[in-house]
Design a protein around this motif. Structure first.
Motif: not given
Length: 604
Positions: A321, A346, A349, A410, A413, A418
């Motif tokens: 990640g 998460n 992101l 992103l 992930l 991630e």
């Protein structure tokens, strides 16, 4: 007289750069007692190594490790020793565990070096029985060490002990005169105890772990040059070294190190400095030209003694990640790494306002110097819950989806979890021609393995073997860039002499730290990817190197500790082969009789 170890008919390199010769070596009481061009009497010798067709070298030095916590948990430091490293240097990049308390030391060390904090903290609280530098040296020396160990005092450690971690990382705080003098006194005590010098860190990319001051930069980055000069004055007086890393965002930073090293400004006495760099970085393709001639000219003009630490192999990184230090270059990256909870990370992101900020920073930083090339087309997925993405670059995924490369990164992930996406990129040392030039450049040091750190990001424990392979292959191809004996010198005595460590040569009368190498084993396996479970880090799987065909045997202090893929019984637990190498001390034989050297018939 019998020998403890005989190494028969190997091509012997003494580490000084002289031409190798076929010789038989006899080791007694920890010392290379005999170097002979004729057979030695093997009667009663418990360990005979047939080295015909093999190379016999001084053990390698690794002058840039972060084994400071691991040495307390597994003193054998096996990942280095199995590849022929017999001497390691702790306390780099301003990080040591000498003066700061256990909690502070764990906060300083863990996030920077990507080592699980709970194990670092437990290692210190369980094993710490020192409060002074002398007691620290004695504590390390009392461990069942596998390799020999030397160390530096970290500036962040020192600053924290004097100012406290809060004040040491507060940009509004400047050390008082009294605090400067206390730092200088503690540094003097560390040098008295036998530490080799001090280490620093000028770049603010590295951040603190823990809950109290998480994500602040390391203490040494807040030091003024007045503070640095006061500590360098101590090093100058004592003839010791400084290891550090300049701030790449400030052109003045590197120049100030040259000035501080200068004999001219130091009234005839200079300071040796070894500066950490990513020499041929993809993000700065022309920076490599500043090394070499430019460094030599500056050293000559200013009377300085500056060298640059360089990893002599491609600088390949892996990441789970976003867990990669280069993301600390971005404020948005630091914000994500600040969060330890996977769900919270998460959510961040996926947040659009966060992404806008990250995109602005990502695009803006392309205009200035950086450690990472930021090219997602050069970032390949190697593990992912979505198998269709394995082998693709994030840039290619961005092209397919019509997205900004950072958004594609992103998205992948967030979609897959991630930490479930593992990817790789090479950030530096990717051009063979430049790599060869740097390998032969005298202003460059062979180092920077970061052994014991960044456990899931990289593995360069065997970089000396990889450099020897490149050297050998170039000769075979008719395009030599360095002789084998010169490469051995660069990996051994050159480093030992510069850093002031009693190691690096394998001559008659020297302590017998050695490695026997089968050149046929210097094959593609030295570049292979491997992982292994680490029991003392809770079963974490870390990147390692596994090419045991190359190293026939490793010896430390006259004892064979690793042979044919196996460590000796009790290694790193009940058997002590290495020792702490104090600055200025000589570490020869274990007994007086070892100093009475027998010269064999027609020996050298």
């Amino acid at each position: 007289m019998t020998y403890d170890v005989i190494i028969r008919d190997g091509l012997w390199f003494d580490g000084t750069g002289g031409a190798p010769r076929t010789r038989t070596l006899g080791i007694r009481d920890g010392v290379l007692a005999t170097v002979s061009d004729r057979p030695l009497d093997e009667t009663g010798c418990p360990e005979v190594i047939d080295a015909a067709g093999k190379w016999v070298l001084p053990g390698f030095l690794d002058v840039h490790t972060h084994y400071d916590a691991e040495v307390l948990l597994d003193p054998g430091l096996r990942e280095s020793v199995r590849h022929g490293v017999t001497t390691v240097l702790l306390g780099n990049c301003s990080l040591s565990t000498v003066y700061a308390g256990s909690e502070d030391a764990a906060d300083l060390f863990s996030r920077v070096e990507a080592v699980p904090r709970e194990y670092v903290y437990d290692a210190l609280t369980t094993n710490r029985n020192w409060s002074t530098a002398a007691e620290y040296v004695e504590a390390i020396d009392a461990l069942p060490l596998g390799p020999n160990v030397g160390s530096l005092l970290g500036h962040s450690d020192l600053r924290t002990a004097v100012l406290g971690l809060d004040r040491a990382t507060d940009p509004g705080v400047t050390a008082t005169d009294a605090e400067l003098e206390k730092m200088a006194a503690l540094l003097e005590q560390a040098l008295d105890a036998g530490m080799l010098g001090m280490s620093g860190m000028d770049a603010a990319i590295d951040k603190l772990d823990g809950d109290r001051f998480r994500s602040r930069a390391l203490p040494s980055t807040f030091a003024t040059w007045r503070e640095r000069r006061r500590l360098i004055k101590v090093l100058r007086k004592r003839g010791r070294i400084l290891q550090s890393a300049p701030n790449i965002e400030s052109a003045l930073s590197g120049f100030l190190f040259f000035l501080s090293s200068s004999r001219i400004l130091g009234r005839g006495k200079g300071v040796r400095m070894s500066l950490l760099v990513s020499a041929d970085a993809k993000s700065m393709p022309y920076a490599v030209r500043t090394f070499g001639l430019g460094t030599r000219i500056l050293n000559r003009l200013l009377g300085s003694s500056v060298r640059f630490q360089h990893l002599p192999v491609p600088f390949e990184l892996y990441s789970d990640g976003i867990d990669l230090p280069v993301f600390e270059e971005f404020g948005a990256g630091t914000a994500a790494l600040h969060l330890r909870d996977q769900l919270q990370r998460n959510e961040l992101l996926a947040d659009e306002s966060y992404r806008r900020q990250f995109r602005r920073e990502f695009d803006r930083i392309k205009l200035g110097p950086s450690l990472w090339h930021r090219d997602f087309h050069d970032a390949i997925i190697v593990e992912c819950p979505d198998p269709s993405l394995i082998g693709k670059s994030f840039g290619a995924i961005a092209d397919e989806r019509g997205l900004h490369p950072l958004d594609a990164f992103l998205d992948v992930l967030v979609e897959n979890g991630e930490r479930n996406v593992r990817w790789t990129t090479t950030v530096a040392n990717h051009r063979p021609k430049q790599l060869n030039k740097l390998a032969a450049e005298p202003s460059i040091h062979m180092g920077f393995s970061d052994a014991g750190a960044h456990l899931r990001n990289m593995a360069f424990y065997n970089f000396p073997l990889r450099m020897l392979k490149r050297t050998r292959d170039a000769h075979r191809a008719g395009r030599p860039f360095l002789s084998t004996e010169r490469a051995v010198y660069r990996l051994t005595w050159e480093l030992a002499e510069w850093f002031g460590i009693d190691a690096g040569t394998l001559r008659q009368g020297d302590r017998a730290d050695f490695v026997v190498i089968d050149p046929a084993g210097l094959n593609d396996a030295v570049d292979g990817y491997h992982e292994e479970e680490v029991p003392f880090y809770g079963g974490l799987r870390r990147m390692v190197n596994r090419n045991d065909d190359a190293v026939v045997a490793t010896g430390v202090g006259g004892a064979v500790v690793f042979r044919e893929g196996r460590f000796r019984e009790g290694y790193g637990q009940t058997v002590r082969s290495g020792r702490y190498l104090r600055a200025g001390a000589r570490h020869r034989g274990a007994s007086q009789t070892a100093r009475v050297l027998q010269v064999a018939e027609a020996g050298v």
